[in-house]
Design a protein around this motif. Structure first.
Motif, PDB file in Angstrom:
ATOM      1  N   LEU A 131       0.820  -1.218   0.000  1.00  0.00           N
ATOM      2  CA  LEU A 131       0.000   0.000   0.000  1.00  0.00           C
ATOM      3  C   LEU A 131       0.851   1.264   0.000  1.00  0.00           C
ATOM      4  N   ASN A 132       2.171   1.112   0.108  1.00  0.00           N
ATOM      5  CA  ASN A 132       3.064   2.271   0.053  1.00  0.00           C
ATOM      6  C   ASN A 132       2.844   2.996  -1.277  1.00  0.00           C
ATOM      7  N   GLY A 133       2.821   4.303  -1.220  1.00  0.00           N
ATOM      8  CA  GLY A 133       2.571   5.093  -2.429  1.00  0.00           C
ATOM      9  C   GLY A 133       1.102   5.396  -2.660  1.00  0.00           C
ATOM     10  N   THR A 134       0.261   5.079  -1.677  1.00  0.00           N
ATOM     11  CA  THR A 134      -1.166   5.367  -1.796  1.00  0.00           C
ATOM     12  C   THR A 134      -1.380   6.869  -1.641  1.00  0.00           C
ATOM     13  N   ASP A 135      -1.978   7.470  -2.656  1.00  0.00           N
ATOM     14  CA  ASP A 135      -2.269   8.910  -2.602  1.00  0.00           C
ATOM     15  C   ASP A 135      -3.462   9.206  -1.698  1.00  0.00           C
ATOM     16  N   VAL A 136      -4.509   8.395  -1.830  1.00  0.00           N
ATOM     17  CA  VAL A 136      -5.732   8.608  -1.051  1.00  0.00           C
ATOM     18  C   VAL A 136      -6.214   7.268  -0.510  1.00  0.00           C
ATOM     19  N   GLY A 137      -6.411   7.198   0.792  1.00  0.00           N
ATOM     20  CA  GLY A 137      -7.023   6.034   1.427  1.00  0.00           C
ATOM     21  C   GLY A 137      -8.415   6.415   1.871  1.00  0.00           C
ATOM     22  N   ILE A 138      -9.379   5.543   1.588  1.00  0.00           N
ATOM     23  CA  ILE A 138     -10.777   5.842   1.927  1.00  0.00           C
ATOM     24  C   ILE A 138     -11.287   4.733   2.837  1.00  0.00           C
ATOM     25  N   ILE A 139     -11.706   5.122   4.040  1.00  0.00           N
ATOM     26  CA  ILE A 139     -12.172   4.169   5.045  1.00  0.00           C
ATOM     27  C   ILE A 139     -13.507   4.646   5.598  1.00  0.00           C
ATOM     28  N   ARG A 140     -14.118   3.787   6.429  1.00  0.00           N
ATOM     29  CA  ARG A 140     -15.392   4.162   7.041  1.00  0.00           C
ATOM     30  C   ARG A 140     -15.215   4.267   8.551  1.00  0.00           C
ATOM     31  N   GLY A 141     -15.723   5.349   9.119  1.00  0.00           N
ATOM     32  CA  GLY A 141     -15.744   5.512  10.566  1.00  0.00           C
ATOM     33  C   GLY A 141     -17.110   5.119  11.094  1.00  0.00           C
ATOM     34  N   LYS A 142     -17.141   4.620  12.317  1.00  0.00           N
ATOM     35  CA  LYS A 142     -18.416   4.217  12.926  1.00  0.00           C
ATOM     36  C   LYS A 142     -19.127   5.396  13.576  1.00  0.00           C
ATOM     37  N   PHE A 143     -18.354   6.207  14.337  1.00  0.00           N
ATOM     38  CA  PHE A 143     -18.947   7.374  14.987  1.00  0.00           C
ATOM     39  C   PHE A 143     -17.856   8.392  15.277  1.00  0.00           C
ATOM     40  N   GLY A 144     -18.275   9.641  15.426  1.00  0.00           N
ATOM     41  CA  GLY A 144     -17.354  10.727  15.740  1.00  0.00           C
ATOM     42  C   GLY A 144     -17.604  11.241  17.144  1.00  0.00           C
ATOM     43  N   VAL A 145     -16.594  11.922  17.708  1.00  0.00           N
ATOM     44  CA  VAL A 145     -16.673  12.447  19.071  1.00  0.00           C
ATOM     45  C   VAL A 145     -16.556  13.971  19.007  1.00  0.00           C
ATOM     46  N   ALA A 146     -17.585  14.673  19.432  1.00  0.00           N
ATOM     47  CA  ALA A 146     -17.619  16.132  19.359  1.00  0.00           C
ATOM     48  C   ALA A 146     -16.530  16.782  20.198  1.00  0.00           C
ATOM     49  N   GLU A 147     -16.218  16.194  21.333  1.00  0.00           N
ATOM     50  CA  GLU A 147     -15.270  16.754  22.293  1.00  0.00           C
ATOM     51  C   GLU A 147     -13.875  16.975  21.698  1.00  0.00           C
ATOM     52  N   ASN A 148     -13.430  16.064  20.828  1.00  0.00           N
ATOM     53  CA  ASN A 148     -12.038  16.124  20.354  1.00  0.00           C
ATOM     54  C   ASN A 148     -11.861  15.783  18.876  1.00  0.00           C
ATOM     55  N   ALA A 149     -12.946  15.652  18.142  1.00  0.00           N
ATOM     56  CA  ALA A 149     -12.912  15.374  16.703  1.00  0.00           C
ATOM     57  C   ALA A 149     -12.373  13.992  16.365  1.00  0.00           C
ATOM     58  N   CYS A 150     -12.345  13.082  17.329  1.00  0.00           N
ATOM     59  CA  CYS A 150     -11.918  11.709  17.040  1.00  0.00           C
ATOM     60  C   CYS A 150     -13.016  10.968  16.285  1.00  0.00           C
ATOM     61  N   VAL A 151     -12.584  10.057  15.422  1.00  0.00           N
ATOM     62  CA  VAL A 151     -13.502   9.158  14.729  1.00  0.00           C
ATOM     63  C   VAL A 151     -13.074   7.732  15.061  1.00  0.00           C
ATOM     64  N   TRP A 152     -14.011   6.911  15.507  1.00  0.00           N
ATOM     65  CA  TRP A 152     -13.709   5.505  15.798  1.00  0.00           C
ATOM     66  C   TRP A 152     -13.699   4.730  14.490  1.00  0.00           C
ATOM     67  N   VAL A 153     -12.556   4.099  14.213  1.00  0.00           N
ATOM     68  CA  VAL A 153     -12.378   3.327  12.989  1.00  0.00           C
ATOM     69  C   VAL A 153     -11.998   1.899  13.369  1.00  0.00           C
TER      70      VAL A 153
END
Length: 197
Positions: free
Chosen positions: A96-118
């Motif tokens: 995967l080295n040289g990947t320009d864009v990786g696209i994944i799905r997050g389950k939920f986000g956290v308003a307090e700190n902008a974290c996304v659970w992946v």
């Protein structure tokens, strides 16, 4: 016994005094009038970008518009038809080295700190960290207020040994001469695509 268990058992044998775990029932964690607005504000404050995807918009067109020069796009998501690499079918993580864009799905986000659970939902989780630019598809209605709420929602896909991580914005460090460097250990940019409910 694994070396980790061996080390932990040595620590346990040498504990002189034990204490009961404190109750977390009385903790008054921070909440927000509109967690979505707070999540967007926090994401941008940590160097990330947020785009709200409208009903009927093609997510592939949005991604091509954001990264028109991207040659290598990695994703195993069925709706991503522009992917040139699939983290489920590569032989090794380093492929995967040289990947320009990786696209994944997050389950939920956290308003307090902008974290996304992946949670890991791909064979090679390196796509989350090795990509120059990371795009996280996140359901717009899956934003919690704080990490207390977030920890209660964590679920793992046992297919991949129960791995998951919180991601917040692009990778950055200012350890050397207090100069902010983006992409020091992972993606140079992180974009959250808020998907319609």
């Amino acid at each position: 016994m694994s070396s980790k268990e061996d080390i932990l058992s040595k620590y346990r044998k040498n504990i002189q005094q034990k204490y009961d775990m404190p109750s977390l029932d009385d903790i008054k964690a921070i909440t927000y009038p509109d967690p979505l607005v707070q999540f967007i504000t926090m994401t941008e404050s940590v160097g990330g970008h947020v785009i709200e995807v409208k009903e009927g918009q093609n997510v592939n067109d949005i991604i091509k518009g954001l990264f028109p020069d991207a040659k290598e796009i990695a994703s195993n998501l069925p709706e991503i038809t522009i992917a040139t690499r699939n983290p489920d079918t590569v032989g090794r993580a380093r492929d995967l080295n040289g990947t320009d864009v990786g696209i994944i799905r997050g389950k939920f986000g956290v308003a307090e700190n902008a974290c996304v659970w992946v949670p890991q939902t791909m064979k090679e989780k390196a796509v989350c960290f090795i990509s120059e630019n990371l795009i996280i598809l996140l359901p717009k209605n899956q934003i919690v207020n704080n990490m207390h709420e977030a920890y209660k929602r964590i679920e793992f896909d046992e297919t991949y040994d129960g791995y998951g991580t919180f991601i917040s914005g692009p990778s950055k460090t200012a350890d050397i001469a207090q100069v902010l460097v983006m992409g020091a250990q992972a993606a140079r940019s992180a974009t959250i695509l808020l998907m319609p409910e």
